[in-house]
Each structure stands twice: as C-alpha cells, then as structure tokens.
Design an enzyme around this catalytic site. Structure first.
Site, PDB file in Angstrom:
ATOM      1  N   GLY A   1       0.817  -1.210   0.000  1.00 25.42           N
ATOM      2  CA  GLY A   1       0.000   0.000   0.000  1.00 25.42           C
ATOM      3  C   GLY A   1       0.848   1.255   0.000  1.00 25.42           C
ATOM      4  O   GLY A   1       0.535   2.243  -0.682  1.00 25.42           O
TER       5      GLY A   1
ATOM      6  N   GLU B   1      -6.890  -1.805   1.365  1.00 26.44           N
ATOM      7  CA  GLU B   1      -7.150  -2.725   2.468  1.00 26.44           C
ATOM      8  C   GLU B   1      -5.851  -3.474   2.733  1.00 26.44           C
ATOM      9  O   GLU B   1      -5.424  -4.301   1.936  1.00 26.44           O
ATOM     10  CB  GLU B   1      -8.261  -3.725   2.148  1.00 26.44           C
ATOM     11  CG  GLU B   1      -8.599  -4.578   3.367  1.00 26.44           C
ATOM     12  CD  GLU B   1      -9.272  -5.883   3.029  1.00 26.44           C
ATOM     13  OE1 GLU B   1      -8.968  -6.898   3.719  1.00 26.44           O
ATOM     14  OE2 GLU B   1     -10.071  -5.921   2.080  1.00 26.44           O
TER      15      GLU B   1
ATOM     16  N   CYS C   1      -7.898 -12.079   5.661  1.00 22.59           N
ATOM     17  CA  CYS C   1      -7.720 -10.662   5.988  1.00 22.59           C
ATOM     18  C   CYS C   1      -8.309 -10.343   7.355  1.00 22.59           C
ATOM     19  O   CYS C   1      -7.708  -9.610   8.135  1.00 22.59           O
ATOM     20  CB  CYS C   1      -8.398  -9.789   4.930  1.00 22.59           C
ATOM     21  SG  CYS C   1      -7.718  -9.977   3.274  1.00 22.59           S
TER      22      CYS C   1
ATOM     23  N   GLU D   1       1.320  -8.790  12.274  1.00 21.66           N
ATOM     24  CA  GLU D   1       0.436  -9.673  11.519  1.00 21.66           C
ATOM     25  C   GLU D   1       1.116 -11.029  11.337  1.00 21.66           C
ATOM     26  O   GLU D   1       2.253 -11.115  10.893  1.00 21.66           O
ATOM     27  CB  GLU D   1       0.115  -9.058  10.164  1.00 21.66           C
ATOM     28  CG  GLU D   1      -0.928  -9.834   9.386  1.00 21.66           C
ATOM     29  CD  GLU D   1      -1.385  -9.103   8.139  1.00 21.66           C
ATOM     30  OE1 GLU D   1      -2.563  -9.235   7.772  1.00 21.66           O
ATOM     31  OE2 GLU D   1      -0.552  -8.396   7.530  1.00 21.66           O
TER      32      GLU D   1
END
Length: 463
Positions: A215, A232, A266, A365
């Site tokens: 991103g 996202e 996600c 993450e």
C-alpha cells in the site's frame, strides 16, 4: 529494479512451477489501457439495467467454472478442495451490489420546482485498477470488479503471482457472458511497470488489497497524480469473550476464524482475550478442536488444513511462534499430531498461552495458523489490549448483551465490530479499516460512492 520477464506461480503442494506467464512491457501495457479507455466511453452510456444484467451473467458464468477453479486454487495457494472454493461469497457480494445499484446510483434531487432543478448525479471514475491478493483471490476482486462495472467504469485486473490464473478466469467468464471486449482485462506486470503506469496516471481509481508495504508503494507511485485510492492492508483482528458468552459458540467460531485457510484471512482472528471466569474452559475446548484438524495435501478430501501459500509465509509464522516460546509463551498443540509439517509450506496449527503484547505474535500480523490467548479481568482491560495494535479491520465481541457490545464497540479502533460472529464480510455493510489497515471502503452503498464521483447540476428556469 525488477527485470523479470516472466511470472511464476510456485505451488505450495510440492514446490513445482504450476503456471507461468510473460509480463507486459510498459508500451504494451499502455496500448492495452488505451483500448480499455475507449471501451469504457461506450459502456458508460449503456442503460444501468443492461450493465447490471451483464455483470450478473458474468458472475453466473464464473460459477459454472467452479469444478475447475477449486482444484486450481488448491494447487496455486493451498486451500483444501473440501471447502468448495469462493463462489458462494462471490455470488452473494456481486448480486447484492447489483440489487442495490439502482437506488445507490440514483440522482440525489435537492429541488425540482418551477424555478430550479438541483440534483447530484454519480459518474464513473473511468478506468479502475484492481490489484487483488492471493488469499481470497476471487472474493476480494469481485468486491470492486462488480460494482465498478455496474457503475459504468472499465476495469484492469492484476492478481498476485501466487494466484496467477485467477484474473484470466474472471475475464474469460465475463467475456463469455457477453461483456464487451476490452472493457474488463487482466494484465501481467512486474512491480516496476505497474508503478510507472500509476505514476503516469493511467488509472482513475485504484483498489489494492495486500500488505502495508504494498500500500505504501502504491501511495508513493500515485503521489501528485490525485488518483483515488482504496487500500485494504494488514490486520491483527482480536476476539473478546465476556463472562456471559456462549462458550461453545465462541470457541467454534473464533478458532475457526483463526485457523481456516491456514490462518490466511484478511479478517482472521489472530489474538483472543477471554474473561478470567471462562479462560480455562475456553483454552481446553480450543485445544480439543484444533487437535482434530488434518494437515495435508489440499487435493485430499480429508484435509482440513492445507499448506500455507508459500514457504516464506510459513517461515515467518514459525519465527513468531519460536520467539514467543523463547520469551515465555506456552505452546499447547503437540506437533506430533501433525506429521505433515515439513518445515516448508506445510505448517502445524498452534495455540499459545502465557503471551503478552511484548511478543510479535500478539503484535505483528501473523497471517498463519497460530493464535495467542490472554486472560482478562474486565472490559476496560480488554479494550485497552484490543486497541494496542497498529491495525484496525475487525473485532469480534462475545456476549449476550448487545448494549454492552455496542458500548465496547464505540471505544474500539476498528472498521467492523462483530457480536457473536467473526471472519465474515457482509456486502450490505461497508468493508473498511483504520490505522495501518488502510483507507477507503468497499461494498454497500458507500462502495458505489467510492467508485464514482459526484457531479452537481444547478438549473435555473427563466420564465
């Protein structure tokens, strides 16, 4: 600089090259985009009902390919065939957006009198670029593809190399259903070419689903072009189990949300906070459930947990687990239950207790089949822990008290608040996030608004 001339999909099943495609040169990509822009001009003049019908037909044709798509996905990214692919979600999302299109795109009439006509119309941006990820390559793409086309845009689709064939499948389905040629295309590009195209303002809106680093690269490429962006990005979604929760439902849903698709979701659950009164029982039931999983070849109907999409993803998850254990965490799943764990893409699931937020497994993450579980004493402690994160996609609250859930939800830094469910995307609600999860919103009426621009009409009648 990326000088690759081909893209190769390496199957996580056995490490072989499953598919290979040549990348476009910058000049070839520019020519294809020019053809798409020409097709969009005519498409935007078609009646909305015709655009809706053609998108519905394209989705239906895609569904007819499902018997071929499901094993293809297993070979590309490792999801077990027993789960039947993604078409249920694709159909639900696309058809919901088709259902609401007429109302969502209708003119906003401010005044219609003898003296004035004042209204706001929604116009398509023009050319929408969709950069889709590998973990749910069809569902994430359709979130933008369907409403973008319905709204009168043309679409250029670029998929991850890990799911190299998905874009071809989608475009083939829509063309066979009657969508005009050149309106919806799939391209194969390396990162350098794509960044050049973005910097040249070849696209009018870009929707990207992927990593925070990805991103950031898109934002840098688009800097100064004023191109609209929907991003996202990462997630570290929490679950909170309160003392009045339905324990069995909470365990079943949260653990499935943590482990399904080998944790590569996600909005998958990556950390769980349980009230002290239910903590021991929750952990016991969670361990029992995970111990029943079958790790193995995703083409085998008995397999419930396939390999991760790439061995480098599994390597990162293993590192997080090992670091946590070294820092005092307790691993509750016996690796001997999962002999298929080969040190490569096949990774045994794991539940960790005695974890805290100093550990990467509770902070970064993971995107793999691991979850940390912490005991909490009250709502205030749970809220503080849930917000102690750089991401904000979803949070899952477990309680019988909707007012309590709403009060907690109002204090959470997240895009979606669930009560008594998790890991689901409702097409009637805006799919959005905050913090390092990105910006923008897909699906719902808001999704249509993000894929169009407002144009105001102010007419004065002179009598």
């Amino acid at each position: 600089m990326n000088t690759a001339t081909t893209l190769k999909c390496i199957s996580p099943i056995d490490g072989s090259v499953y598919a290979e495609r040549e990348v476009l040169s910058i000049s070839d990509a520019q020519q294809r985009i020019q053809a798409v822009r020409k097709a969009q001009t005519l498409w935007s003049t078609k009646p909305l009902r015709e655009r809706i019908a053609l998108v519905r037909a394209g989705v239906e044709r895609l569904g007819q390919m499902n018997d071929e798509i499901v094993p293809e996905l297993a070979r590309m990214m490792g999801r077990p065939i027993r789960y039947g692919g993604e078409f249920g979600g694709v159909s639900e999302r696309a058809n919901y957006m088709a259902d609401i299109a007429t109302e969502a795109l209708a003119p906003m009439v401010v005044e219609a009198s003898e003296a004035f006509e004042r209204r706001i119309l929604r116009e398509p941006h023009g050319l929408v670029l969709v950069i889709a990820p590998w973990n749910y390559p069809y569902m994430t793409a359709i979130n933008t593809v369907a409403p973008a086309l319905i709204a009168g845009n043309a679409v250029v689709l670029k998929h991850s190399t890990q799911t190299l064939l998905v874009g071809e499948r989608m475009v083939q389905a829509f063309l066979e259903a009657g969508l005009p040629a050149d309106l919806f295309i799939n391209i194969f590009c390396d990162h350098d070419t794509m960044e050049q195209l973005i910097a040249q303002r070849q696209f009018d809106f870009i929707n990207f689903t992927g990593s925070v680093g990805g991103g950031q690269a898109i934002e840098r490429a688009a800097a100064g072009t004023f191109t609209g962006l929907g991003l996202e990005l990462g997630g570290k979604d929490p679950g909170y189990v309160m003392e009045d929760a339905n324990l069995d439902a909470a365990v079943d849903t949260l653990i499935d949300g943590a482990m399904f698709n080998s944790g590569q979701c996600c909005c998958g659950i990556e950390r769980i906070y349980v009230h002290a009164s239910l903590y021991d029982a929750f952990v016991e039931k969670a361990v029992q459930l995970v111990s029943t999983y079958k790790l193995g070849n995703p083409l085998n109907e008995a397999t419930t947990l396939g390999p991760m999409a790439n061995k480098r993803f599994a390597t990162e998850v293993r590192a997080q687990i090992q670091e946590a254990i070294a820092d005092g965490a307790t691993a509750l799943i016996d690796p001997a239950l999962f002999p298929e764990d080969d040190g490569g893409a096949y990774l045994a699931p794991q539940i960790l207790t005695n974890v805290d937020h100093r550990m990467r497994v509770m902070r970064d993450e993971s995107f793999g089949p691991v979850v940390g579980i912490m005991k909490v004493e009250n709502d205030a402690e749970a809220i503080e822990l849930m917000n102690d994160c750089e991401f904000g996609l979803t949070a899952s609250l477990w309680t019988a008290d909707a007012e309590r859930a709403a009060a907690i939800g109002a204090q959470l830094q997240t895009g979606t608040v669930f009560m008594n469910r998790a890991d689901y995307l409702d097409p009637a609600l805006c799919w959005t996030g905050c913090k390092n999860t990105g910006r923008g919103g897909a699906l719902s009426v808001i999704g249509f608004h993000n894929l169009t621009r407002p144009k105001s009409y102010h007419f004065k009648r002179i009598i």
